[in-house]
Structures are given as C-alpha cells and as structure tokens.
Write an enzyme that holds these catalytic residues in place. Structure first.
Site, PDB file in Angstrom:
ATOM      1  N   GLU C 202       7.020 -62.475 -23.430  1.00  0.00           N
ATOM      2  CA  GLU C 202       6.331 -61.248 -23.100  1.00  0.00           C
ATOM      3  C   GLU C 202       6.728 -60.755 -21.725  1.00  0.00           C
ATOM      4  OE1 GLU C 202       2.003 -62.999 -21.713  1.00  0.00           O
ATOM      5  OE2 GLU C 202       2.314 -62.388 -23.781  1.00  0.00           O
ATOM      6  N   ARG C 294     -12.423 -73.993 -25.761  1.00  0.00           N
ATOM      7  CA  ARG C 294     -12.969 -75.286 -25.321  1.00  0.00           C
ATOM      8  C   ARG C 294     -13.703 -75.096 -24.003  1.00  0.00           C
ATOM      9  NH1 ARG C 294      -9.035 -76.108 -21.198  1.00  0.00           N
ATOM     10  NH2 ARG C 294      -7.027 -75.275 -21.823  1.00  0.00           N
TER      11      ARG C 294
END
Lengths: 519, 174, 501
Positions: C202, C294
């Site tokens: 990217e 998480r």
C-alpha cells in the site's frame, strides 16, 4: 681495606661502567618499542629489593672474533641471571637483554643461563626465563649452538622436578624457541613478542610466501592457533603480574605440596544456582566456567590456554585455599567435543598437575570425539590416547563430576572410574551411555524409523524414551560406575570432603624407567 | 615487603571512544574533577551495587573483565575501558601509531541469532552501508550492514548457521 | 455461563495481568509451564499448572493449538484467555475452543478471521466507506507485480504480511530498484512469523501518527469505543511508548474516528476487546490500517484513563453479560502513558540482552503502575519476546505524567540484563516529545542517539574500572599465600613420595 686504594677504585669503576651500559638512553630505546629493559622486568617480576644478581661482570669469550664479536666488550654478555623472591619464596631468574647484541646467545651467555638452571634444580626452586633474543650469536658459531643444547638438556632434566616458566618478551627465533617449549608454561606479550623456528625472510625465500612477524608467530597466533603459548597479556607489566599470579598456585618442586591461600572465602558450600546452570535440553550450550566459578573459591580460577582449543577448559583454582587443577569440557564451544587440539591441551595440563602434586577435578559434559576424515587422518586416535594415558598415569587425587553428557569412548577417557578416578560423581542431569540418544535410536530402530509416518517425530520420542531408560546417571550409579548422584547445589561441599579424604593418597607405580606415552 | 615494585599511584582509564581519565591514589575513593576533590562512596543494597557521587545514586556493575579490559555498566549504560599504567599507556600509543596502516577489517555479529541469508560472495566489492547478511534474532530479521568499503576476503558463516554475539562474519580488505 | 476455571494460554506480564483479574473475580487459573522458563513468575501465581516441559515437538508451546486444546480438555477448564499474540489472533484456535465447548475469551472465530486477513479487512472497510490507503487489492504474488502496482500508486510504498501484525514482515520501499530485495525480506519474514508468505502493498504515508481506538462489544450487539491511544513512538514498527489520550486529537476528531472504528467492528458483529488502528497524517486526515482482534499490550493506558478493567470486561462479555456502560458513560480522565521496558541493548541497536536477572527493583508511588512477569532470577530467553515490563503512569496532565515517569525511571534498578530504560529517559527529555510533536518517524528522524551520555556516568565507569584494577593488584600482593603450608606433608605420604622417586 683502603677505600681509596687501587683495588677498591677498580671495584667502583666497574659499577660505573655497568651503570653506563644500562644507561637511560638504552632504556629509552627499549621503551620506544613499547618494551621494558631486562632490569626493569626483573624488578617488576620479583618482590621489591630481593633480586641478587650473579655473574654481572662476566664478559663474552673473545676467541671467535672473526665477524666482529670482538667489539662486544659488554659486561654480562646480554643476559642477567640471579635469584630473588616472589611473595617471599625463592625463585631463580634469567632475563635476556636485547640492548646487548640483540640479546643473542653466545657461549658465555649460554653458560650463565645453564648456571642458573643448575642452581634452581639443586635448590628445588622454580626458574623463570624472560626471553628477548634474536637467536644464536652467528659470530660464535658452533659454540652458540652447543650453548643452546646445554640449556635444552637442563630444561629436560628439570622437567617435572621444578616448575619452569618462560616469558617471551620480544623475539625468540630459531633454536631459541625450543627452550621455552620444553618448559611448563609460556607467557607472551601481545604485539611485541614473536616465536618462530624460521623467520618471515626465510619463509619468503623458500616458499615465496609473504607473512608478517605477527602473522607467523605473534602472541595471538600462538595463543589461539598453535597452542604454543599458554598465557597472553596485553602489556609487559601485566605479563609479569601474570607470572607472579601463576606462581602462587604452584609448589617449589615435586616433593612439596602446592601453597595454601589463607583467606576467608565467601563461596557458599550450598549453592542453588548450580541447579539451573545446566539446561535440561541436551543440545543447549552453557558456559562451564559458570559452573567452575560457583564451585571453587571466589575468583580463584586461573585459566590456562584460554584461547586455544576452547572446547576444553583447563586451569588452576583453589578450594578452601588449596590448589587444584581443573579439566572441563566446554559445551559452549563445539558442544565440548574432544578433538586433537583439546586432547593435547588437556593431556599436557594433567601431566603438569600430576608432576607437582596438584589434585585434579574433571567436569564432564562431552558428546564424544569429533568425527571426520580431517581428525582421523591427523591422528585423533594417537592424540586422544595421550589424554587417556595422562589421566590413567596420574597418581594425584582424581575426581570427576559428570554434569551432562558422557558418551562412549569419551566417557572412558574423561577420568572414568575404571581409569582410576578416585571419586566419580554425577549430577541428575547426567546422561551416561555408549552413545547419544539420537544416534542410539537410529541404530536400534533403523527399520522401524524407515517405515514410520513421521520419522523425525518418532525419532524424538524414541530418543526421549532412551534418555529416560538408559542415558541417565541412575543406571551407572546402581552398577557402581558412579559413586554417587549428587544434588548440584552441594557439589562444593562434596568435593571439599572428597579432596580432604584423598589428601594423603599415594599410588605405588611399577618400577620402570618411564612409561611410553603415545607422543 | 612481599610485593614487586610498581607504580600504583596513578592509573589511566581509556574508553573505547578514546576518552582518557587519570586517577591518583584511587583506593582512597577520591577523584579530582576540575581541581576539586570529590568523594566517591560505594553502597551495597539488596544485591545491587551503587556509587554515591555528588549526592546522586548510580547503579553500577562490572559486567566483564579480562585482564585490564573492563565492561562497566552505569545506570544501564555500558562503557568499555582499559586500565593502563603510565608505561603501558605509552606503549599503547606507540603500537597504535605503528598499526594504523592495517589492511583488513573484520565484521562481527552484533547480536546472537541465526544466519538466514548471506547476501555477498567472496572477492566481491562492497561499499560501506551495504547489507552483507540477514540475521534472525528474536524472530526479527535484521540486515547486517558493512561498516567499511573494500573487497570481501573470507566469509566465516553459512546460511542457517547460528552465531553468537561478536562472532566473526567476514573480513573486508580495504 | 459463569467461568470457574480459566486457562491462560500465554506467559510473562500478560499472564500475570490476567491472573490478577481472575483472582478478583474468584476464577481459578491454569497456566502452561514450558521448558524455556520452568521457574517463571507467572507460574507461581497460577492455581494449576499444565506441564509442557516434557513435550518433544518442533512447535513452540504457545503456538501449538492442538496440544493446548488437548490440555485444556484434560484439565477441565471452561474458558481460555489467549492474552495477546499468535493464539489470540488464530481463528482456528477460537473455533477449536468452540468445538470443545470451551469459552474463548475474545471475539468470534469469524471476526478474527475476517479482520486477521488484512485483504478481507480492507474490503470490509471499503464497503463501509471507511477511509483507506491506496494499494494492491489483495496479495501480490511476485515482485514484478509489486513494481507495477507501486508505479501506479507512486513511491514510497510499504509491503506488509497479509496475516501479520506487530511489524514483522513489513518493509518500506523507496524506489523500484529496492523492490526485489525488500519483497524477499518481507515474504521470508512473513513465512517465518505467520506461516504465510503472502504480502500486499500500500501507499506509504510519511510521518504519520499511529492512532488506535479501543473498542468493546458484547454478544448482544452493543459496541462502544473507549477513546484512542497514540502509539507513534515506534522503532521498526515496534511500539515503545503509548499514551492516552493523543495530544493530536480534538474532541470532534475523536468522535469522528471513534464512530468509524465502531462501524468497522459492527460490520463483523464484533464482541470482546478490539483495537482499530488508523494512520493520522499531518493534515489530520486519517486512514484505516487494520483491526487487532485481541487485548493489546498497551491496554493499561486506556484502563488508567477510563477507570475500567478491560480484562474483567472481556471475561464478563465472554460469559454473556452485556457491557456495563454505554458510550456516553465513557470518560477520559487525565492522562496516562506506558513505557515498554524491553530486555534490549540500546547501545547495540536494540539487540536482545539475554541472561539472568539477578535483581530487579521497580519504582513505586502514586500514579505508578508496573505490569511485569520479570522478577529476581528470571531468565531472559531468546525463545520469547523481549518485552519484560510495562511502566505506566497516570496523572492529571501530560506534563505531570512525563515528570513522574522520569522520576520512576530513576528508581528502576536492574542487574543482569540491559533494558530500554536509558532510551526512555532520553526520549522523555526530548523537546519535541515533551510538546507532543511526534509521529512514527520520530525515532528515526528526531533522535541523534538512543540514550543520553552523561559525563559523570562515564567518569564513574572509568573510576570503577580503575578502582577494581587497583584493588585486584592490592589483593594479589597480599601476604596470604602460605608456602610453608605446602611443606607440611603427612609423613605417610612424604615417605612414600620420596621412596617412589
């Protein structure tokens, strides 16, 4: 006596001449090369004001004058000999003076060294040679060679009777290298000392190989590659300090016991840290020197030949002040394997300790002998046998602690019970067997492994089983090949009482001229 | 007197960066800074060693020593020193001068780890700052760069080999 | 369903942290003992220990899903908390828990899978019109293709591991000529770390800030955000200092970014704790980067500022409770900052500093919190991450936080390994840092060193070396070597010795 009389005047004059000979200009010349003078070295080596010089005023023989040796009218002929004290104990010393004809060895020079060698042997006192010499004095021809031979002969004669130490403080070329190599320990000073049989010029002429003094025979080469030098120090002051330190571990002769250091040692007899030093995984390296540090008196370990064949660690240490010699496999380097160099290094150290009543402690963690054509063709059989011979022949107290691996022939060699080990202990982490688990299961289960779905995993599981059932210290313990499996934490206490029990050990050897060690 | 004659009044500590410190009568625990004498005290507490200097507390430790070479930690920062006597200091200077024209430079492993890839070949030209190997440590792959330009002389490591800190990787001829 | 026995499938400080909350909630804990650190501190706090030390396997203990599930079943635990790391982001692991009827303390396997795969995550973000950086749509198979895409979106570009995180498998490419080498490096590293060599490309934003939002959802479909964390102080994409709130965010921007974070989480039906990461460029434009499914290492700063126990909330949500608070109840009080103390040698380019911690003394005081699993005699092993402790300070203002942290660092004592403490001391005194003028290139561009060289410290080091040398000389010349003792030989042995010569 008339102090203004002719006789006394001459007496004083000679001292003036000697003083001039050792003038500041000459000292400066040595200093400019980063070296000390022979006199300065002796002063640093010995206790203050204890040196007594012998034959200071002797002069070179004037017979062989063809090549200008007649110009050599110096007192002392390029070597200072005498006796003095190190920590209050008598030692004999000779120091070659490079400022006098390059420290070259002529007849008188050689005779002086021989004289001090004879005295040291008669008195049963250590001898230390400070070497800084260009080699044989060419002008004196055969006389100089004969001089060398005389020195060599005395070196051999004194070997195993009194400690002989050589310190190379400058060049030692040609024949000059053999006297040091016959002595017990060689010290070298980094970057200003060299030893070689033939110098770079000859190498260039004969082999057309360009090599510098340092690359050919510098302190670095001899302490790492050739193993000729046992101790290397960064400068001369530290080198001489090192000799003083070594002497504090050694007895004066082969009748005496080593000296005892009297101080309060902080090392505890019970040390839980020892339990964690050896990793449970058999392939994980650790530093055996950490084990040594926690067993012997604090900071007492003095390693010999630290940089050569580092897969075996040898050195002196003290336990409750008493000198012992340590031989330890070093799992950190090449997994502690025994090869030609480490066998030689270990064997020579054991011979020294045995000669001078220094008890031996072996710390064992050895996967075996290094395999391969290289080692076999160079004669690992012959060299490994030296270690075996040295251990077996030694009559001093011999104790082994098996820390972890102890396999096959290497088990036998490393002072095993049946080779004459007095006490053989093992830590619970010990693995004693004919070969390592991985190798053993490959042979025992060859067929099964070949057919297995996942041979790698299966091999690992079988190896674990083998380790649980065979390669552990308990089988050997129950059969009596190990005296006791001990808690690592009490190792020091165990060793102290074992060495105490062995203090008056004596073995009657069969009478013979000498054994025939596989050289 | 059971000791040899030594100049024990003065010590010179040289840092790896070339800094020079001189101490006289060091065992008295005093230093002279800008002509002012300062007291230095040692404190042991809880298995830690402290130095008290100018009312400040410093955590110190001798990490390594080998003869006169020291690796000292002060407040978590390492310092390399060699301790010299006036004579050995002069000797050092002399040898440094005569050694300046050395030709080969060694590149060593900056950390322990596994060689994932060797990016250069023997006899190849290399410029300063170019990567020579990839070293895996703590699950990170690190490029190890050359700090000199020259020709690669000896490569001492192979792919998939484990190295310890300061192990020789290769030599570069300048 | 109430959790009564919790398996903590992690080690170090996070295991300790989870045990603390479990104890508070009256839940029994179960931890895994590995051969690498059989005496680790966290084991001494657990109610029950699962012994993995005897296991013969090439798979590291905390990556071995099957074995952990097997042990969990054998030990009859009813829930597993994976901490952070591999297991926390393994949809397979979450699914296996589900299959065995064990509660996974974390989001659903489906949410982990979708957000864990960055390509899918980006597709979801695109669909929900969350701002994104331009890049390859999906993985790039070789470097030729990588060059083509990079030419299209313009250099610099960044290569990232498709199933990665935490900086591994990431490489910035400045120009086409570097692509081949960097592609190889990123792919290799990705394969090593995540067992998946795929990478994507990217656009690379220069000097962005790393801003992440802590979000929290329950199984009833409520999702809130707990404000942001600024984690711009990074070295090689590894965070070193985190704070909450960020000096860069206005309340309006916070609200806007928070809403985007919630919409992403909502799109995958997210529950439990999660973190949505954004890049914030110099014009305050933000781009969605990824979502971590998480609990994060840096969660304590959010806890300090919000006054919530995130681990407790995770457990409660896993039990099926709905969130105890609504978005409007979330208050950010004061400022908090976390310093990651790593066992690394700052002077040797942050290389791991391994060995035994002989002694460690942590700072204490008002506003100071230390999360750690490292105590006296802990072993720093190469098998695990180098982070050994987190020093967290909470105070009213950022200035006060920095002041307290500096004092705390000056009473943090450790012997045995080197840590990043000197680095933190240096950064905390840096003018731009103090002003909050930071971005992810801060360490690379603003720091001329990684630690401060204090002249007094250098002098004291020189002093100590010289002192020790002098002392040793003194000891060596001491009169304690007794040569006479060597002559006192027992007559038995002397007699025999003489005869045999």
């Amino acid at each position: 006596m008339d102090v203004n009389g002719k006789q006394f005047k001459r007496f004083l004059e000679r001292y003036d001449i000697l003083a001039e000979q050792n003038s500041k200009e000459k000292a400066k010349k040595q200093h400019a090369k980063g070296k000390l003078t022979a006199n300065e070295r002796i002063q640093l080596l010995l206790d203050e004001n204890t040196f007594e010089e012998v034959d200071a005023f002797v002069k070179a023989s004037q017979t062989a004058s063809d090549f200008g040796a007649a110009g050599n009218d110096n007192y002392g002929d390029g070597v200072i000999i005498g006796h003095g004290k190190i920590r209050g104990r008598l030692v004999f010393v000779y120091a070659q003076d490079f400022t006098v004809m390059g420290g070259s060895l002529g007849l008188v020079h050689a005779t002086k060294i021989a004289k001090i060698q004879d005295m040291a042997l008669k008195m049963g006192a250590p001898i230390i040679g400070l070497i800084d010499s260009g080699g044989a004095r060419i002008q004196e021809g055969i006389a100089s060679l004969a001089g060398y031979a005389g020195i060599f002969h005395r070196n051999v004669h004194s070997s195993g009777v009194i400690p002989q130490i050589s310190s190379i403080m400058g060049p030692a070329a040609g024949g000059a290298v053999y006297s040091p190599s016959l002595t017990d320990f060689i010290f070298m000073t980094n970057e200003t000392s060299y030893m070689f049989v033939t110098g770079p010029n000859v190498v260039k002429e004969v082999l057309n190989e360009e090599v510098t003094f340092e690359e050919l025979g510098g302190a670095n080469v001899h302490s790492t590659k050739s193993g000729v030098a046992h101790f290397i120090y960064e400068d001369e002051e530290n080198t001489l300090r090192g000799i003083r330190k070594l002497m504090s571990y050694l007895p004066a002769n082969n009748i005496e016991n080593p000296p005892v250091r009297e101080f309060n040692c902080e090392q505890p007899d019970y040390e839980e840290k020892l339990r964690d030093l050896v990793p449970d995984e058999p392939d994980k390296p650790y530093d055996v020197k950490d084990v040594i540090q926690l067993i012997v008196d604090t900071d007492s370990f003095f390693e010999v030949a630290k940089y050569y064949a580092a897969n075996i660690v040898v050195g002196f240490a003290r336990m409750k002040g008493k000198t012992i010699g340590i031989i330890a496999n070093q799992p950190k380097v090449l997994a502690g394997v025994l090869d030609i160099n480490s066998s030689n290094k270990g064997a020579r150290f054991i011979r020294f300790c045995d000669s001078f009543n220094i008890p031996l402690l072996t710390l064992e963690d050895v996967p075996g002998f290094l395999p391969g054509t290289g080692q076999e063709h160079e004669g690992i059989i012959r060299h490994g046998a030296k270690l075996l011979y040295a251990y077996s022949d030694a009559t001093v107290p011999k104790i082994t602690v098996i820390l972890r691996k102890s396999y096959g022939g290497a088990y036998c060699v490393m002072n095993s019970k049946n080779l004459g080990g007095d006490f053989n202990f093992a830590w619970p982490t010990a693995e004693i067997a004919v070969m390592g688990p991985e190798g053993a299961v490959s042979i025992l289960y060859r067929k099964k492994l070949a057919e297995a779905e996942d041979p790698v995993l299966m091999k690992k599981e079988l190896a674990k089983k083998y380790r649980d059932e065979i390669a552990n210290p308990y089988v050997a313990d129950e059969k009596g090949y190990i005296d006791e499996v001990i808690d690592p934490a009490i190792t020091r206490r165990k060793l102290l009482s074992a060495f105490e029990a062995l203090e008056n050990k004596h073995v009657n050897s069969p009478s013979r001229k000498h054994g025939n060690i596989p050289l | 007197m059971r000791r040899s004659k030594k100049n024990t009044e003065k010590y010179i500590a040289l840092s790896a960066e070339g800094k020079k410190f001189e101490f006289r009568d060091i065992l008295n625990g005093e230093v002279k800074v800008n002509n002012k004498t300062q007291k230095i005290k040692f404190r042991q507490n809880n298995g830690l060693n402290f130095i008290i200097y100018k009312n400040k507390k410093y955590l110190v430790d001798i990490l390594e020593k080998d003869q006169n070479k020291y690796e000292i930690i002060v407040n978590g920062i390492g310092h390399s020193f060699t301790v010299e006597s006036p004579f050995s200091y002069r000797r050092k200077k002399f040898l440094e001068k005569s050694k300046q024209n050395s030709k080969t430079e060694s590149i060593t492993a900056p950390m322990p780890g596994k060689i994932v890839d060797v990016l250069v070949e023997n006899h190849a030209e290399i410029n300063k700052g170019e990567p020579i190997i990839i070293l895996e440590a703590m699950k990170m792959q690190n490029e190890i760069l050359s700090h000199v330009s020259g020709t690669i002389k000896n490569i001492h490591v192979k792919k998939n080999e484990n190295v310890m800190k300061d192990d020789l990787i290769l030599e570069v001829e300048k | 369903m109430k959790i009564t026995k919790l398996l903590i499938a992690n080690r170090g400080e996070i295991a300790v942290r989870i045990i603390k909350t479990a104890n508070k909630l009256g839940i029994k804990t179960c931890c895994i003992k590995t051969s690498h650190e059989p005496k680790a501190h966290y084991l001494s706090l657990a109610d029950e220990i699962i012994d993995f030390t005897d296991i013969v396997s090439d798979v590291p203990e905390f990556l071995d899903v099957d074995r952990i599930i097997e042990a969990a079943v054998a030990h009859k635990v009813d829930a597993i908390h994976p901490g952070y790391g591999f297991l926390a982001e393994s949809p397979y692991f979450a699914q296996r828990c589900d299959d065995e009827g064990i509660t996974f303390v974390g989001p659903s396997a489906d949410a982990i899978y979708k957000m864990g795969n960055k390509t899918i995550a980006k597709q979801i973000a695109t669909k929900h019109k969350v701002p994104l950086l331009q890049g390859s749509h999906g993985n790039v198979s070789n470097f030729d293709e990588a060059i083509q895409i990079a030419d299209k979106i313009g250099y610099p570009v960044i290569l990232k591991a498709a199933s990665g995180g935490g900086g591994r498998g990431m490489r910035i490419v400045e120009k086409a000529s570097q692509m081949e080498k960097m592609f190889k490096l990123a792919s290799n590293e990705a394969e090593k770390a995540f067992n998946d060599p795929s990478v994507f490309i990217e656009k690379y934003v220069r000097n962005p800030r790393h801003i992440e939002f802590q979000i929290f959802g329950d199984k009833q479909g409520n999702i809130i955000h707990l404000g942001e964390r600024e984690c711009s102080i990074q070295r090689k994409h590894q965070k070193l200092i985190e704070e909450c709130p960020s000096p860069a965010l206005s309340p309006e921007l916070r609200e806007e970014m928070g809403a985007e974070a919630i919409s992403i989480a909502d799109a995958v039906g997210y529950y439990s704790a999660g973190t949505v990461e954004f890049l914030l460029d110099e014009d305050k434009k933000f781009y969605f980067m990824e979502m971590n499914t998480r609990i994060q290492v840096e969660h304590p700063v959010t806890e300090e500022v919000t006054g919530l126990d995130l681990i407790e909330m995770q457990i409660k949500v896993a039990e099926g409770d709905s969130l105890p608070i609504k978005q409007e109840d979330v208050q950010l009080n004061g400022w908090a900052m976390e310093l990651r103390i790593n066992a690394e040698d700052v002077q040797a380019g942050f290389s791991p500093s391994l060995g035994v911690v002989h002694k460690v003394i942590y700072p204490t005081g008002p506003g100071i919190r230390v999360d750690t699993g490292m105590y006296d005699d802990s072993v720093i092993s190469p098998n695990f991450d180098s982070m050994v402790a987190k020093l967290i300070v909470h105070a009213d203002t950022r200035e006060e936080v920095i002041k307290t942290l500096k004092n705390a660092l000056n009473s943090f004592w450790i012997r045995g390994v080197k840590t990043t403490v000197p680095f933190h001391k240096y950064v905390l005194s840096h003018k731009k840092f103090m002003k909050g003028d930071i971005n992810t290139s801060f360490i690379e561009k603003e720091l001329d060193a990684f630690y401060e060289t204090d002249q007094d410290e250098i002098m004291l080091a020189a002093f100590l070396a010289s002192y020790d040398f002098a002392k040793e000389l003194e000891n060596e010349s001491a009169d304690d070597v007794n040569f006479e003792k060597g002559k006192e030989i027992n007559p038995w042995v002397l007699n025999k010795r003489l005869k045999s010569l």
